[in-house]
Design a protein around this motif. Structure first.
Motif, PDB file in Angstrom:
ATOM      1  N   LYS A 347     -88.852  50.355 -61.342  1.00 16.77           N
ATOM      2  CA  LYS A 347     -90.308  50.031 -61.426  1.00 16.77           C
ATOM      3  C   LYS A 347     -90.288  48.644 -60.224  1.00 16.77           C
ATOM      4  O   LYS A 347     -91.056  48.498 -59.363  1.00 16.77           O
ATOM      5  N   THR A 348     -89.738  47.558 -60.475  1.00 16.74           N
ATOM      6  CA  THR A 348     -89.283  46.846 -60.368  1.00 16.74           C
ATOM      7  C   THR A 348     -88.922  46.229 -58.289  1.00 16.74           C
ATOM      8  O   THR A 348     -89.799  46.592 -57.465  1.00 16.74           O
ATOM      9  N   LEU A 349     -88.256  47.870 -58.138  1.00 20.09           N
ATOM     10  CA  LEU A 349     -87.861  47.998 -56.492  1.00 20.09           C
ATOM     11  C   LEU A 349     -88.723  48.898 -56.053  1.00 20.09           C
ATOM     12  O   LEU A 349     -88.824  48.495 -54.553  1.00 20.09           O
ATOM     13  N   ARG A 350     -89.347  49.892 -56.569  1.00 21.76           N
ATOM     14  CA  ARG A 350     -90.989  50.773 -56.147  1.00 21.76           C
ATOM     15  C   ARG A 350     -92.109  49.056 -55.306  1.00 21.76           C
ATOM     16  O   ARG A 350     -92.692  49.963 -54.629  1.00 21.76           O
ATOM     17  N   THR A 351     -91.683  48.365 -56.506  1.00 19.50           N
ATOM     18  CA  THR A 351     -92.992  47.156 -56.548  1.00 19.50           C
ATOM     19  C   THR A 351     -92.244  46.762 -54.533  1.00 19.50           C
ATOM     20  O   THR A 351     -92.977  46.444 -54.208  1.00 19.50           O
ATOM     21  N   HIS A 352     -91.325  46.450 -54.973  1.00 21.52           N
ATOM     22  CA  HIS A 352     -90.969  45.616 -53.450  1.00 21.52           C
ATOM     23  C   HIS A 352     -90.843  45.972 -52.552  1.00 21.52           C
ATOM     24  O   HIS A 352     -90.868  45.483 -50.615  1.00 21.52           O
ATOM     25  N   VAL A 353     -90.190  47.993 -52.294  1.00 22.96           N
ATOM     26  CA  VAL A 353     -90.492  48.066 -51.603  1.00 22.96           C
ATOM     27  C   VAL A 353     -92.201  48.679 -50.258  1.00 22.96           C
ATOM     28  O   VAL A 353     -91.702  48.879 -49.481  1.00 22.96           O
ATOM     29  N   GLU A 354     -93.020  49.185 -51.507  1.00 22.16           N
ATOM     30  CA  GLU A 354     -94.413  49.124 -51.090  1.00 22.16           C
ATOM     31  C   GLU A 354     -94.830  48.212 -50.758  1.00 22.16           C
ATOM     32  O   GLU A 354     -95.377  47.828 -49.597  1.00 22.16           O
ATOM     33  N   GLN A 355     -94.581  46.768 -51.040  1.00 23.10           N
ATOM     34  CA  GLN A 355     -94.228  44.857 -50.354  1.00 23.10           C
ATOM     35  C   GLN A 355     -94.147  45.075 -49.270  1.00 23.10           C
ATOM     36  O   GLN A 355     -94.611  44.755 -47.602  1.00 23.10           O
ATOM     37  N   ASN A 356     -93.161  45.745 -48.475  1.00 27.17           N
ATOM     38  CA  ASN A 356     -92.264  46.043 -47.245  1.00 27.17           C
ATOM     39  C   ASN A 356     -92.232  46.788 -46.948  1.00 27.17           C
ATOM     40  O   ASN A 356     -91.492  47.085 -45.701  1.00 27.17           O
ATOM     41  N   SER A 357     -93.431  48.025 -46.920  1.00 24.97           N
ATOM     42  CA  SER A 357     -94.037  49.155 -46.369  1.00 24.97           C
ATOM     43  C   SER A 357     -94.417  49.317 -45.217  1.00 24.97           C
ATOM     44  O   SER A 357     -92.945  50.217 -44.209  1.00 24.97           O
ATOM     45  N   ARG A 358     -94.400  48.421 -44.300  1.00 25.20           N
ATOM     46  CA  ARG A 358     -94.753  48.161 -42.616  1.00 25.20           C
ATOM     47  C   ARG A 358     -93.066  48.418 -42.187  1.00 25.20           C
ATOM     48  O   ARG A 358     -92.976  48.901 -40.997  1.00 25.20           O
ATOM     49  N   ARG A 359     -91.837  46.576 -43.087  1.00 25.54           N
ATOM     50  CA  ARG A 359     -91.364  47.022 -42.120  1.00 25.54           C
ATOM     51  C   ARG A 359     -90.579  47.709 -42.328  1.00 25.54           C
ATOM     52  O   ARG A 359     -89.523  48.356 -41.741  1.00 25.54           O
ATOM     53  N   LEU A 360     -90.042  48.292 -43.571  1.00 19.20           N
ATOM     54  CA  LEU A 360     -89.531  49.730 -43.805  1.00 19.20           C
ATOM     55  C   LEU A 360     -90.244  51.567 -43.313  1.00 19.20           C
ATOM     56  O   LEU A 360     -88.658  52.017 -43.813  1.00 19.20           O
ATOM     57  N   LYS A 361     -91.077  51.522 -42.734  1.00 16.25           N
ATOM     58  CA  LYS A 361     -91.427  52.180 -42.556  1.00 16.25           C
ATOM     59  C   LYS A 361     -91.730  53.986 -43.308  1.00 16.25           C
ATOM     60  O   LYS A 361     -90.895  54.287 -42.838  1.00 16.25           O
ATOM     61  N   VAL A 362     -91.538  53.369 -44.805  1.00 18.69           N
ATOM     62  CA  VAL A 362     -91.154  54.069 -45.913  1.00 18.69           C
ATOM     63  C   VAL A 362     -92.205  55.224 -45.913  1.00 18.69           C
ATOM     64  O   VAL A 362     -92.457  56.875 -46.216  1.00 18.69           O
ATOM     65  N   GLY A 363     -94.065  55.005 -45.412  1.00 14.34           N
ATOM     66  CA  GLY A 363     -95.223  56.341 -45.449  1.00 14.34           C
ATOM     67  C   GLY A 363     -95.566  56.183 -46.503  1.00 14.34           C
ATOM     68  O   GLY A 363     -95.539  55.601 -47.385  1.00 14.34           O
ATOM     69  N   ASN A 364     -95.656  57.752 -46.916  1.00 17.59           N
ATOM     70  CA  ASN A 364     -96.483  57.750 -48.405  1.00 17.59           C
ATOM     71  C   ASN A 364     -95.491  58.228 -49.635  1.00 17.59           C
ATOM     72  O   ASN A 364     -95.448  58.977 -50.598  1.00 17.59           O
ATOM     73  N   ASP A 365     -93.556  58.482 -49.260  1.00 21.81           N
ATOM     74  CA  ASP A 365     -93.117  58.824 -49.853  1.00 21.81           C
ATOM     75  C   ASP A 365     -92.675  57.714 -50.571  1.00 21.81           C
ATOM     76  O   ASP A 365     -92.723  56.277 -50.722  1.00 21.81           O
ATOM     77  N   LYS A 366     -92.217  58.197 -52.126  1.00 23.48           N
ATOM     78  CA  LYS A 366     -91.991  57.352 -52.924  1.00 23.48           C
ATOM     79  C   LYS A 366     -90.409  57.751 -53.926  1.00 23.48           C
ATOM     80  O   LYS A 366     -89.946  58.227 -54.070  1.00 23.48           O
ATOM     81  N   LEU A 367     -90.036  55.984 -54.270  1.00 19.61           N
ATOM     82  CA  LEU A 367     -88.210  55.698 -55.183  1.00 19.61           C
ATOM     83  C   LEU A 367     -88.283  57.164 -55.739  1.00 19.61           C
ATOM     84  O   LEU A 367     -89.640  57.279 -56.751  1.00 19.61           O
ATOM     85  N   GLU A 368     -87.201  57.832 -55.976  1.00 19.37           N
ATOM     86  CA  GLU A 368     -86.864  58.602 -57.399  1.00 19.37           C
ATOM     87  C   GLU A 368     -85.595  57.614 -58.200  1.00 19.37           C
ATOM     88  O   GLU A 368     -85.361  56.957 -57.110  1.00 19.37           O
ATOM     89  N   LYS A 369     -85.742  58.307 -58.597  1.00 22.94           N
ATOM     90  CA  LYS A 369     -83.987  57.108 -59.413  1.00 22.94           C
ATOM     91  C   LYS A 369     -83.294  56.582 -58.870  1.00 22.94           C
ATOM     92  O   LYS A 369     -82.023  56.338 -58.705  1.00 22.94           O
TER      93      LYS A 369
END
Length: 706
Positions: A347-369
């Motif tokens: 949950k915590t790492l999902r939040t931080h990835v979403e906050q840095n989504s532009r730099r990380l270029k994650v698109g619409n994909d979500k982290l899994e365990k």
């Protein structure tokens, strides 16, 4: 078997009879695992004393006669009389189920022993058990035979078959010596009952040493000493341990760094983050039966304090190493504490990835365990009074409220790491997010590739590298893939192979060192990508052994230093990203000859060709030929590369199944193999330099091609 069923068919097992009738309920099995579990029960009692601040050393001795002794320097089992039973504390602890000092009486703040059956179960399943207690300036002793107290007549040589006299009226706690003032502790020696345990059940020294090492990590400052006096173990002792002539095998463990040092020991890959320590506590209330002064149980709401201590670090690999504990007791199957950790981490790492989504270029994909846990090494220990376990083997924690406490601590501590203004913390947090997102992208790509493959028409075939010289057979078990060094060797190998079942893949020079490189760098490397594509089973966590296109993968490189280096680089690739191939015994190293000796035969008899595979073998052969007065052509041909052989020579010596020699690459211990690869191929230069300097005297200068 009868159709009648009435009350007189019912059995009521009293005391320790139930343990002997159904031992699996208490120790899991009656084989080696159950035997080891009995030992854990006794050791854990001593560890609980050490955790409570009583004693800093525990000795475990495996005797030659099959018995084992555990000695601690704690407070000693109580020797006074317990008022309700009229028995001494020693007899109560070792003969009464659900009796002990760990039911909330104030003797222990938190302990691993909870059910009060550990010591009594071991006693019930022992042919003989001796207890000695140092307390109050005296040494007290009591012996038991299959749980029954009495006296053995053994003339100072304790053995389970000595004459035994059970106490007829009242048991006796004997005083057998004196100790100095302030000295206290307990020694328990027992012989497992062979009526209960299977014939092949035996104490496993490796398991015992691992448990001792683990305990020393979890209790900083505690020394765990292990001594094995069994002759069979001495004969097979590893290097560094004492052999049969020098005496028993002895090891000692003590670590002052705690679980942070434990994580460093467990982690085998290069670090991305430092070892982070997440510590905190929380409280919760629960309704439990509490023993009242009048002897009755009353349900009462009590407050519990739960201490959480976590050490973790991420590395460049994709394997997850997780060790969870409750009050120093290992919980290999997890439980609520592990669930709380994993859920909040994701949950915590999902939040931080979403906050840095532009730099990380994650698109619409979500982290899994699995993305978050890849490359993670973590030790999780919670300390909680009277935890609820599922069964006596204590493999799963069941206390629901612990999940919330662990989640809160993880959330708060990780937030401090990710919001820190320190340069090191910022860099590590950034690299961690990059790694996790790359794991997610690799997973998404692998899934998309698999779906694409499924949609392909049966008549279509995936495009394989042009340089692959494939075989004709579709029988995976019979097919072989030779990874060949260089195009010159490929030309010879084409004519030497059996095209029905032998395929060839040339590589150009030295491939990427994947121990240092990232996953994206590895996948973008042409040689690494070609090898993974040709084998056809994927890489990393998505590797599917059943999809591999070849039954054997054979590394065929030159018999020189560069060839050995190339072989090591290839093995690093297989170890890091296609490990199931090695574990299944499907990776081999070809053994080309070093020398070709042509023996001159007299007359019209054709000359004899002999190949040797080492300098020592060559010298032995030449000495033998001189003794037989035989001559040979000079100079003797020394093969420095596969390309120097003609097709017949390469086929005869290296590729033909009838005469070749292959070395199977095995992995008996994955963790040890990982440490060796990290030493030889990792980022840390200093340990590698020390290894080279220390090993330099083992290398002959004549063997180096200058």
């Amino acid at each position: 078997m009868t159709s009648e069923y009435s009350a007189h068919h019912l059995q009521v097992l009293e005391g320790l009879e139930a343990v002997r009738k159904r031992p699996g309920m208490y120790i899991g099995s009656n084989g080696s695992p159950g035997l080891m579990h009995c030992l854990w029960e006794i050791i854990d009692n001593s560890v609980d004393e050490a955790v409570a601040g009583n004693g800093s050393r525990i000795d475990v001795v495996l005797f030659e006669d099959g018995s084992v002794q555990v000695a601690d320097r704690g407070r000693g089992v109580p020797v006074d009389v317990e008022p309700r039973t009229g028995l001494t504390g020693v007899e109560v602890v070792y003969t009464k189920l659900h009796a002990g000092g760990k039911f909330g009486g104030g003797s222990y703040a938190a302990s691993g022993g909870l059910h009060g059956v550990g010591a009594s179960v071991v006693n019930a399943l022992s042919e003989r058990l001796d207890v000695e207690v140092d307390r109050g300036g005296k040494t007290y002793a009591m012996s038991f035979r299959r749980g029954e107290p009495g006296i053995f007549t053994d003339d100072g040589d304790p053995r389970p078959d000595a004459p035994f006299s059970p106490f007829s009226q009242r048991s006796e706690l004997r005083v057998i010596g004196k100790v100095a003032k302030g000295v206290s502790g307990t020694r328990v020696r027992y012989w497992a009952d062979r009526q209960i345990f299977t014939k092949d059940a035996a104490f496993q020294l490796g398991e015992l040493e691992n448990r001792a090492r683990q305990t020393a990590f979890l209790v900083p400052g505690l020394e765990m000493f292990v001594r094995d006096e069994r002759p069979s173990t001495r004969a097979g002792a590893q290097s560094g341990a004492e052999d049969a002539e020098n005496g028993p095998v002895e090891t000692s463990y003590r670590y002052d760094g705690g679980i942070a040092e434990f994580v460093e020991y467990l982690a085998s890959d290069a670090p991305i983050t430092d070892t982070w320590r997440l510590q905190g506590s929380g409280s919760f209330s629960e309704n439990v039966p509490v023993l009242q002064p009048d002897g009755h149980m009353k349900t009462t709401e009590v407050q519990r304090d739960c201490q959480v201590d976590i050490a973790l670090r991420w590395g460049t690999g994709y394997e997850t190493t997780m060790r969870s504990f409750v009050n120093i007791i290992a919980t290999p199957k997890g439980g609520t504490h592990q669930q709380g950790f994993e859920q909040e981490l994701l949950k915590t790492l999902r939040t931080h990835v979403e906050q840095n989504s532009r730099r990380l270029k994650v698109g619409n994909d979500k982290l899994e365990k699995d993305d978050v846990l890849a490359g993670l090494t973590v030790v999780l220990n919670v300390t909680v009074p009277e935890p609820q376990f599922e069964g006596q083997t204590k493999e799963v924690l069941g206390t629901p409220a612990v999940r919330t406490v662990v989640s809160k601590v993880v959330r708060q501590e990780l937030a401090q790491r990710f919001t820190s203004t320190k340069r090191d913390d910022k860099n590590q947090a950034s690299m961690l997010l990059d790694k996790i997102v790359s794991e997610m992208k690799a997973r998404v790509s692998a899934r998309a590739h698999k779906e694409t493959q499924r949609r392909k028409n049966a008549l279509e075939s995936s495009s394989l590298p042009v340089k692959l010289v494939d075989c004709r057979s579709n029988d995976v078990a019979q097919s072989e893939l030779f990874i060949v060094e260089g195009d010159s060797a490929l030309g010879t190998a084409k004519n030497a192979r059996t095209s029905e079942y032998q395929a060839l893949l040339p590589i150009r020079g030295k491939i990427l060192n994947v121990q240092k490189a990232s996953i994206s760098d590895m996948l973008s490397n042409v040689e690494c990508a070609s090898i993974i594509q040709v084998i056809g089973a994927g890489s990393g966590r998505s590797f599917d052994l059943s999809s591999a296109r070849y039954g054997k993968v054979i590394l065929m490189s030159d018999a020189d230093v560069d060839g050995a280096h190339i072989r090591t680089l290839l093995l690093t690739l297989f170890f890091r990203y296609m490990r199931p191939l090695i574990e299944d015994g499907r990776v081999f190293a070809a053994v080309p000859p070093l020398h070709r000796v042509i023996v001159i035969n007299p007359g019209s008899k054709p000359n004899e060709t002999i190949y040797t595979y080492s300098e020592q073998e060559l010298h032995t052969l030449l000495a033998k030929l001189r003794k037989q007065n035989k001559r040979w052509h000079e100079p003797i041909q020394r093969y420095k590369g596969l390309g120097e052989m003609d097709a017949d020579q390469l086929a005869t010596t290296t590729m033909d199944r009838g005469g070749r020699l292959l070395r199977r690459v095995r992995m008996e211990d994955a963790e040890a193999a990982g440490r060796v690869f990290e030493l030889l191929m990792g980022n840390e230069v200093a340990p590698r330099r020390e290894f080279i300097i220390e090993s330099s005297d083992q290398l002959s200068r004549e063997a180096i091609d200058a």
